[in-house]
Design an enzyme around this catalytic site. Structure first.
Site, mmCIF file in Angstrom:
data_model
loop_
_atom_site.group_PDB
_atom_site.id
_atom_site.type_symbol
_atom_site.label_atom_id
_atom_site.label_comp_id
_atom_site.label_asym_id
_atom_site.label_seq_id
_atom_site.Cartn_x
_atom_site.Cartn_y
_atom_site.Cartn_z
ATOM 1 N N PHE A 283 -16.475 8.707 -67.802
ATOM 2 C CA PHE A 283 -16.326 9.988 -68.488
ATOM 3 C C PHE A 283 -17.275 11.011 -67.876
ATOM 4 C CE2 PHE A 283 -16.251 13.129 -71.837
ATOM 5 C CZ PHE A 283 -14.891 13.156 -72.113
ATOM 6 N N GLU B 140 -5.675 22.639 -63.667
ATOM 7 C CA GLU B 140 -6.264 21.749 -64.682
ATOM 8 C C GLU B 140 -7.633 21.254 -64.236
ATOM 9 O OE1 GLU B 140 -6.745 20.555 -67.434
ATOM 10 O OE2 GLU B 140 -5.100 19.443 -68.326
ATOM 11 N N ASP B 141 -8.443 20.886 -65.200
ATOM 12 C CA ASP B 141 -9.767 20.352 -64.876
ATOM 13 C C ASP B 141 -9.677 18.915 -64.375
ATOM 14 O OD1 ASP B 141 -8.992 19.402 -67.395
ATOM 15 O OD2 ASP B 141 -10.902 19.799 -68.368
ATOM 16 N N ASP C 86 -6.008 12.746 -66.169
ATOM 17 C CA ASP C 86 -6.486 11.451 -66.662
ATOM 18 C C ASP C 86 -5.253 10.589 -66.935
ATOM 19 O OD1 ASP C 86 -8.519 9.690 -67.670
ATOM 20 O OD2 ASP C 86 -8.142 10.373 -69.699
ATOM 21 N N ARG D 251 -20.059 21.971 -71.039
ATOM 22 C CA ARG D 251 -19.164 22.739 -70.174
ATOM 23 C C ARG D 251 -19.954 23.636 -69.228
ATOM 24 N NH1 ARG D 251 -13.876 22.210 -72.268
ATOM 25 N NH2 ARG D 251 -13.709 22.175 -74.534
HETATM 26 P P1 IMP Z 1 -4.724 13.365 -70.194
HETATM 27 O O1 IMP Z 1 -3.657 13.913 -71.077
HETATM 28 O O2 IMP Z 1 -5.148 11.983 -70.619
HETATM 29 O O3 IMP Z 1 -4.443 13.455 -68.727
HETATM 30 O O4 IMP Z 1 -6.039 14.192 -70.531
HETATM 31 C C1 IMP Z 1 -6.347 15.373 -69.907
HETATM 32 C C2 IMP Z 1 -7.441 16.062 -70.665
HETATM 33 O O5 IMP Z 1 -8.385 15.130 -71.224
HETATM 34 C C3 IMP Z 1 -8.231 16.911 -69.699
HETATM 35 O O6 IMP Z 1 -7.694 18.194 -69.581
HETATM 36 C C4 IMP Z 1 -9.608 16.893 -70.321
HETATM 37 O O7 IMP Z 1 -9.725 17.923 -71.287
HETATM 38 C C5 IMP Z 1 -9.706 15.562 -71.028
HETATM 39 N N1 IMP Z 1 -10.423 14.561 -70.205
HETATM 40 C C6 IMP Z 1 -9.929 13.455 -69.597
HETATM 41 N N2 IMP Z 1 -10.875 12.771 -68.924
HETATM 42 C C7 IMP Z 1 -12.026 13.475 -69.120
HETATM 43 C C8 IMP Z 1 -13.377 13.282 -68.674
HETATM 44 O O8 IMP Z 1 -13.761 12.344 -67.953
HETATM 45 N N3 IMP Z 1 -14.266 14.234 -69.104
HETATM 46 C C9 IMP Z 1 -13.928 15.289 -69.879
HETATM 47 N N4 IMP Z 1 -12.674 15.499 -70.305
HETATM 48 C C10 IMP Z 1 -11.737 14.598 -69.938
HETATM 49 MG MG MG Z 2 -11.409 18.441 -73.171
#
Ligand code: IMP
Ligand code: MG
Length: 180
Positions: free
Chosen positions: A152, A98-99, A102, A165
């Site tokens: 962010f 995963e990137d 969050d 990206r």
């Molecule tokens: P989660 O379900 O809240 O953990 O969100 C995960 C997804 O939200 C990641 O795979 C990203 O695509 C997006 N995301 C969360 N934080 C960021 C950020 O700081 N920058 C860009 N994308 C984010």
């Molecule tokens: Mg995204």
């Protein structure tokens, strides 16, 4: 595009050394196992491409694409599968790539879904972790490249509204871009 970045968090050089380190660790830990890297599109695409080349043991790869119903900077946890995996997970040691971790809602959903398909094991490798933001308690990063504070970030695959990206580094997006 460059004017929209407040500051650079991780330069190209720094990212390379982070990813190489993760690759070495994964190569050690998965020796003799049946490693399958599962990339969660689209944010992990660049990380995946670099990580797989930093891994020195045999591995298979597959991709899934999900969208978590969300506004542009926060996910809701309601996940829709846009593209599912092609490979049957039985017999594989799955490593989800995963990137960014969050709230953890997206990965929590994906992990449960994939666990139901009887892999040998399942772990999570995230490039970035925002631990302050975690909203679920059943998700943690088994491998994490770096922690970021609650800001962010974009670049190296991570987007805001599908942009940025292609930046080769990770930087903080100016608030004025998403608060306008
Ligand atoms: P989660 O379900 O809240 O953990 O969100 C995960 C997804 O939200 C990641 O795979 C990203 O695509 C997006 N995301 C969360 N934080 C960021 C950020 O700081 N920058 C860009 N994308 C984010
Ligand atoms: Mg995204």
């Amino acid at each position: 595009m460059l004017n929209d970045i407040e500051k650079v968090y991780y330069s190209e050089e720094k990212l390379k050394s982070i990813v190489d380190g993760l690759g070495r660790q994964i190569s050690d830990d998965y020796k003799g196992k049946n490693l399958l890297l599962v990339s969660v599109l689209k944010g992990s695409v660049i990380f995946m491409a670099d990580l797989m080349r930093a891994i020195t043991i045999p591995c298979a790869i597959d991709f899934m694409c999900v969208s978590s119903y969300s506004n542009k900077t926060e996910s809701s946890g309601v996940v829709k599968i846009i593209k599912d995996l092609d490979i049957n997970l039985e017999g594989y040691d799955v490593l989800i790539v995963e990137d960014i971790l969050d709230s953890g809602k997206t990965l929590s959903y994906i992990r449960k879904l994939l666990l139901g398909r009887n892999p040998n094991s399942i772990k999570i490798c995230t490039l970035l972790d925002k631990p302050e933001r975690r909203a679920v308690d059943d998700i943690w990063a088994d491998y994490s490249g770096a922690e970021v504070p609650d800001e962010f970030v974009v670049g190296y695959g991570l987007d805001y509204d599908e942009k940025y990206r292609n930046l080769p580094y990770i930087g903080v997006l100016k608030r004025s871009i998403y608060e306008k």
